[in-house]
Design a protein around this motif. Sequence first.
Motif, PDB file in Angstrom:
ATOM      1  N   SER A   1     -19.801  94.617 -12.857  1.00  0.00           N
ATOM      2  CA  SER A   1     -19.972  94.446 -14.312  1.00  0.00           C
ATOM      3  C   SER A   1     -18.617  94.354 -15.017  1.00  0.00           C
ATOM      4  CB  SER A   1     -20.833  95.567 -14.898  1.00  0.00           C
ATOM      5  OG  SER A   1     -20.247  96.809 -14.635  1.00  0.00           O
ATOM      6  N   GLU A   2     -17.646  95.114 -14.557  1.00  0.00           N
ATOM      7  CA  GLU A   2     -16.299  95.010 -15.156  1.00  0.00           C
ATOM      8  C   GLU A   2     -15.691  93.630 -14.888  1.00  0.00           C
ATOM      9  OE1 GLU A   2     -15.080  99.745 -14.539  1.00  0.00           O
ATOM     10  OE2 GLU A   2     -14.442  98.241 -13.080  1.00  0.00           O
ATOM     11  N   ALA A   3     -15.932  93.120 -13.690  1.00  0.00           N
ATOM     12  CA  ALA A   3     -15.381  91.813 -13.320  1.00  0.00           C
ATOM     13  C   ALA A   3     -15.983  90.715 -14.197  1.00  0.00           C
ATOM     14  CB  ALA A   3     -15.655  91.532 -11.843  1.00  0.00           C
ATOM     15  N   VAL A   4     -17.279  90.793 -14.428  1.00  0.00           N
ATOM     16  CA  VAL A   4     -17.941  89.779 -15.245  1.00  0.00           C
ATOM     17  C   VAL A   4     -17.452  89.876 -16.690  1.00  0.00           C
ATOM     18  CG1 VAL A   4     -20.183  89.048 -16.183  1.00  0.00           C
ATOM     19  CG2 VAL A   4     -19.938  89.555 -13.734  1.00  0.00           C
ATOM     20  N   ALA A   5     -17.280  91.091 -17.187  1.00  0.00           N
ATOM     21  CA  ALA A   5     -16.799  91.257 -18.566  1.00  0.00           C
ATOM     22  C   ALA A   5     -15.391  90.668 -18.710  1.00  0.00           C
ATOM     23  CB  ALA A   5     -16.804  92.735 -18.943  1.00  0.00           C
ATOM     24  N   LEU A   6     -14.520  90.961 -17.756  1.00  0.00           N
ATOM     25  CA  LEU A   6     -13.149  90.438 -17.803  1.00  0.00           C
ATOM     26  C   LEU A   6     -13.157  88.906 -17.735  1.00  0.00           C
ATOM     27  CD1 LEU A   6     -10.077  90.492 -17.595  1.00  0.00           C
ATOM     28  CD2 LEU A   6     -10.271  91.207 -15.211  1.00  0.00           C
ATOM     29  N   THR A   7     -13.954  88.376 -16.833  1.00  0.00           N
ATOM     30  CA  THR A   7     -14.002  86.916 -16.656  1.00  0.00           C
ATOM     31  C   THR A   7     -14.539  86.231 -17.908  1.00  0.00           C
ATOM     32  OG1 THR A   7     -14.476  87.323 -14.335  1.00  0.00           O
ATOM     33  CG2 THR A   7     -14.847  85.095 -15.137  1.00  0.00           C
ATOM     34  N   THR A   8     -15.580  86.817 -18.494  1.00  0.00           N
ATOM     35  CA  THR A   8     -16.193  86.205 -19.674  1.00  0.00           C
ATOM     36  C   THR A   8     -15.194  86.171 -20.833  1.00  0.00           C
ATOM     37  OG1 THR A   8     -18.285  87.074 -18.887  1.00  0.00           O
ATOM     38  CG2 THR A   8     -18.239  86.326 -21.168  1.00  0.00           C
ATOM     39  N   ALA A   9     -14.458  87.262 -20.990  1.00  0.00           N
ATOM     40  CA  ALA A   9     -13.448  87.309 -22.056  1.00  0.00           C
ATOM     41  C   ALA A   9     -12.334  86.307 -21.774  1.00  0.00           C
ATOM     42  CB  ALA A   9     -12.879  88.724 -22.168  1.00  0.00           C
ATOM     43  N   LEU A  10     -11.905  86.238 -20.529  1.00  0.00           N
ATOM     44  CA  LEU A  10     -10.815  85.327 -20.157  1.00  0.00           C
ATOM     45  C   LEU A  10     -11.220  83.865 -20.374  1.00  0.00           C
ATOM     46  CD1 LEU A  10      -8.022  84.945 -18.797  1.00  0.00           C
ATOM     47  CD2 LEU A  10      -9.238  84.844 -16.607  1.00  0.00           C
ATOM     48  N   LYS A  11     -12.430  83.564 -19.957  1.00  0.00           N
ATOM     49  CA  LYS A  11     -12.930  82.187 -20.067  1.00  0.00           C
ATOM     50  C   LYS A  11     -12.814  81.673 -21.505  1.00  0.00           C
ATOM     51  CE  LYS A  11     -17.458  80.728 -19.340  1.00  0.00           C
ATOM     52  NZ  LYS A  11     -18.717  80.727 -18.556  1.00  0.00           N
ATOM     53  N   ALA A  12     -13.177  82.515 -22.454  1.00  0.00           N
ATOM     54  CA  ALA A  12     -13.110  82.102 -23.857  1.00  0.00           C
ATOM     55  C   ALA A  12     -11.655  81.899 -24.296  1.00  0.00           C
ATOM     56  CB  ALA A  12     -13.786  83.157 -24.729  1.00  0.00           C
ATOM     57  N   LEU A  13     -10.767  82.788 -23.827  1.00  0.00           N
ATOM     58  CA  LEU A  13      -9.363  82.725 -24.276  1.00  0.00           C
ATOM     59  C   LEU A  13      -8.605  81.524 -23.712  1.00  0.00           C
ATOM     60  CD1 LEU A  13      -8.456  86.531 -23.975  1.00  0.00           C
ATOM     61  CD2 LEU A  13      -8.649  85.208 -26.096  1.00  0.00           C
TER      62      LEU A  13
END
Length: 255
Positions: free
Chosen positions: A21-33
């Motif tokens: 879940s932490e990995a998905v949260a980090l990836t989702t935030a990164l993807k937008a940035l």
Amino acid sequence: MEKTMRTPIIAGNWKLNKTISEAVALTTALKALVAEVSDVEIIVAPPFTALAAVRDAIADSNIHLSAQDVYSEDSGAFTGEVSAPMLKDVGCDYVIIGHSERRQYFDETNESVNQKVKAALAHGLKPIICVGEQLEERESGQTEAVIEDHVTGGTAGLSAAELLSCVIAYEPVWAIGTGKTATPAQAQEVHSFIRGLLTKAYSAEVASQLCIQYGGSVKPENASELMAEPDVDGALVGGASLEAESFAQIVKFDQ
Ligand code: PGA
């Protein structure tokens, strides 16, 4: 080939961090940035357990997936290992091989690095081959000898085309996780030495196309000065890749 012809490659090595879940949260935030970035190859290397979830999270994005290690055999009685076909199957494009932590804590040698590189290439994965000297080696003037040993050992037997599917990451061990970054001049000196070795082993044309990353305490504050060096073509980022904002700033080093 001019440096400007080599696409910068910025990779985040998450090491032993992030649940699914932490990995998905980090990836989702990164993807937008980083959604607007088109001139940099962006890679994340989560732990094995999060690869499938991160693959789904980066679908249709400009982010590529990497593993942090691979075993040299494709299958068999090798408890605990993960093979190149398995990494390809889960969606990896890249795999980090020979990281200094694996050399230091898990008995990785140039021979095992070379076997893993060949296994990765055989299955269409691009190896990120890590090389780098320890502090004592630098202080006793052995940096070039160590780098030559790692580079020639890791790439032994590769054709020019295979070499050009690889990335080399120069990571001075004394700079990893220590907050002590190599100066841009120190990084450039070793990167240019590596390109020189590969010019001798292959050709100037081949060596000039190879991407050589720097790793070791890369942060938003030092990324652009490191990347400004003529032979520094990317970054392998540990600590600063664990936060979307700081990794995105590194990816956007030229903005
Ligand atoms: P660091 O790690 O950025 O935390 O120094 C780099 C690496 O080990 O790849």
